[in-house]
Motif scaffolding. Structure first.
Motif, short mmCIF file in Angstrom:
data_model
loop_
_atom_site.label_atom_id
_atom_site.label_comp_id
_atom_site.label_asym_id
_atom_site.label_seq_id
_atom_site.Cartn_x
_atom_site.Cartn_y
_atom_site.Cartn_z
N GLY A 266 0.82 -1.20 0.00
CA GLY A 266 0.00 0.00 0.00
C GLY A 266 0.85 1.26 0.00
O GLY A 266 0.55 2.23 -0.71
N CYS A 267 1.93 1.25 0.79
CA CYS A 267 2.84 2.40 0.83
C CYS A 267 3.49 2.63 -0.53
O CYS A 267 3.56 3.77 -1.03
CB CYS A 267 3.90 2.19 1.90
SG CYS A 267 3.28 2.19 3.59
N ILE A 268 3.98 1.54 -1.12
CA ILE A 268 4.64 1.64 -2.43
C ILE A 268 3.65 2.15 -3.48
O ILE A 268 3.97 3.03 -4.29
CB ILE A 268 5.23 0.28 -2.84
CG1 ILE A 268 6.36 -0.11 -1.89
CG2 ILE A 268 5.73 0.32 -4.28
CD1 ILE A 268 6.89 -1.52 -2.10
N LEU A 269 2.45 1.57 -3.47
CA LEU A 269 1.43 1.97 -4.45
C LEU A 269 1.07 3.44 -4.29
O LEU A 269 0.91 4.16 -5.29
CB LEU A 269 0.19 1.10 -4.28
CG LEU A 269 -0.98 1.36 -5.24
CD1 LEU A 269 -0.55 1.08 -6.67
CD2 LEU A 269 -2.19 0.50 -4.87
N PHE A 270 0.95 3.91 -3.07
CA PHE A 270 0.60 5.30 -2.83
C PHE A 270 1.65 6.24 -3.39
O PHE A 270 1.32 7.25 -4.04
CB PHE A 270 0.43 5.54 -1.32
CG PHE A 270 -0.13 6.89 -0.97
CD1 PHE A 270 -1.51 7.08 -0.92
CD2 PHE A 270 0.69 7.97 -0.71
CE1 PHE A 270 -2.04 8.32 -0.60
CE2 PHE A 270 0.18 9.22 -0.40
CZ PHE A 270 -1.20 9.39 -0.34
N VAL A 271 2.93 5.92 -3.18
CA VAL A 271 4.03 6.77 -3.66
C VAL A 271 4.11 6.73 -5.18
O VAL A 271 4.25 7.78 -5.84
CB VAL A 271 5.37 6.32 -3.04
CG1 VAL A 271 6.53 7.09 -3.67
CG2 VAL A 271 5.36 6.54 -1.53
N VAL A 272 4.00 5.53 -5.76
CA VAL A 272 4.09 5.40 -7.21
C VAL A 272 2.94 6.14 -7.89
O VAL A 272 3.14 6.85 -8.89
CB VAL A 272 4.08 3.91 -7.61
CG1 VAL A 272 3.96 3.76 -9.13
CG2 VAL A 272 5.35 3.23 -7.13
N LEU A 273 1.73 6.00 -7.36
CA LEU A 273 0.59 6.69 -7.95
C LEU A 273 0.70 8.20 -7.79
O LEU A 273 0.25 8.96 -8.66
CB LEU A 273 -0.71 6.20 -7.30
CG LEU A 273 -1.15 4.78 -7.66
CD1 LEU A 273 -2.37 4.37 -6.85
CD2 LEU A 273 -1.45 4.67 -9.16
#
Length: 336
Positions: A266-273
């Motif tokens: 979730g953290c990675i997805l939030f940053v990438v998005l």
């Protein structure tokens, strides 16, 4: 002696004729219905329709339930796979055993493929369902209360869970690494179902609030990433309170490892998005265009059906008129 506690229900199922209805199943069904309502409300704001959500639900939910069951069986193999288990037990869903992580994983994959097939923007679909999932999970957790299962460590707190002699799945629950649970008649337990309910409802409210407050700054899909972070974080500490039997890997329960992975993803997805995510308004315009095309095709199909039915109606009218004329015929007087 504890004077204050949370009582457990005195039943976990009831019968209607030859059918046995489990409260766990009712809680899950209610959770799904509420989630569909929340999802539909948010999806319409993006330019979608209820029919789109209904079709997606009919495809996704059965697959998610299968995924939830398989995840549980795979992470507790002793009961379902040889040499100690029986493969037939996988089908015995009425005996309990549904894991939300498996449902989320398979459900997300199926929803993504379905949205891709129907040309729906998946990122805003994920945002639309982000607060609906934790609400559904919160309602579903009431099923654990009825089953008197998945509770936590013994406690003397005034909100401790008191079990009873009801015929529930968790009555003979195996705890820790195979040891018997403490005597339920003299012990109160942490109500982990309640902890997760409260945590999920707070998460749903936060997602809705932040989604509205930061609407101009968030990219499509980031609200779903918030859900992953929030649920992964909460499940990590809640899983540590539970005492039901679980497979342990490197000192941590299987679900705790999964929760940590979900939080990190979730953290990675939030940053990438945040860096590369699509614009929600652009995705909404794309959904509106797809919806308009679907409605136009639906209108054309309905018109074609009406046109096909018209000749048949005219033919029936003509036949009826001819039969009426033949039966009546010319009226000949009896006397001249």
């Amino acid at each position: 002696m504890n004077l204050a506690y949370i009582p457990s229900p005195t039943f976990s199922k009831f019968e209607i004729g030859p059918f046995t209805i489990h409260m766990y199943a009712i809680c899950i069904l209610i959770g799904i219905c509420v989630a569909v309502w929340i999802l539909t409300t948010r999806w319409k704001r993006y330019g979608g329709t209820f029919d789109q959500i209904l079709d997606t639900t009919l495809v996704t939910v059965p697959c998610a339930l299968v995924g939830a069951r398989l995840y549980h069986c795979i992470t507790t193999p002793a009961d379902y796979f040889p040499p100690t288990g029986n493969l037939v037990n996988i089908l015995k869903v009425w005996e309990g055993g549904m894991a939300i992580f498996g449902g989320i994983s398979v459900g997300t994959l199926v929803a993504f493929l379905w949205c891709r097939h129907k040309h729906y923007p998946f990122a805003i679909f994920a945002d639309a369902i982000a607060p609906a999932l934790p609400v559904a999970q919160a309602i579903g957790r009431l099923g654990n209360w009825f089953n008197q299962e998945l509770y936590g460590w013994p406690t003397t707190l005034p909100w401790g869970l008191k079990l009873n002699d009801a015929d529930a799945i968790g009555k003979s629950e195996i705890c820790y690494s195979g040891a018997q649970c403490p005597d339920y008649r003299t012990t109160l337990f942490h109500p982990t179902f309640l902890y997760e309910m409260i945590w999920n409802l707070i998460g749903a409210a936060l997602i809705i609030y932040l989604g509205h407050k930061l609407a101009d700054r968030l990219k499509a899909g980031q609200q779903f990433a918030m859900y992953l972070m929030w649920y992964g974080l909460g499940r990590t500490w809640i899983e540590n309170v539970r005492i039901n039997y679980s497979t342990v890997i490197l000192g941590l329960r299987t679900n705790m490892w999964t929760a940590i992975i979900v939080f990190v993803l979730g953290c990675i997805l939030f940053v990438v998005l945040y860096q590369y995510g699509p614009d929600p308004k652009a995705q909404a315009r794309g959904l509106a265009a797809v919806t308009a095309d679907e409605l136009e095709r639906q209108s054309i199909e309905e018109e074609q059906l009406r046109q096909k039915s018209k000749p048949s109606a005219l033919s029936d009218t003509t036949i009826n008129s001819a039969e009426t004329a033949r039966n009546t015929g010319p009226q000949v007087p009896l006397h001249r």
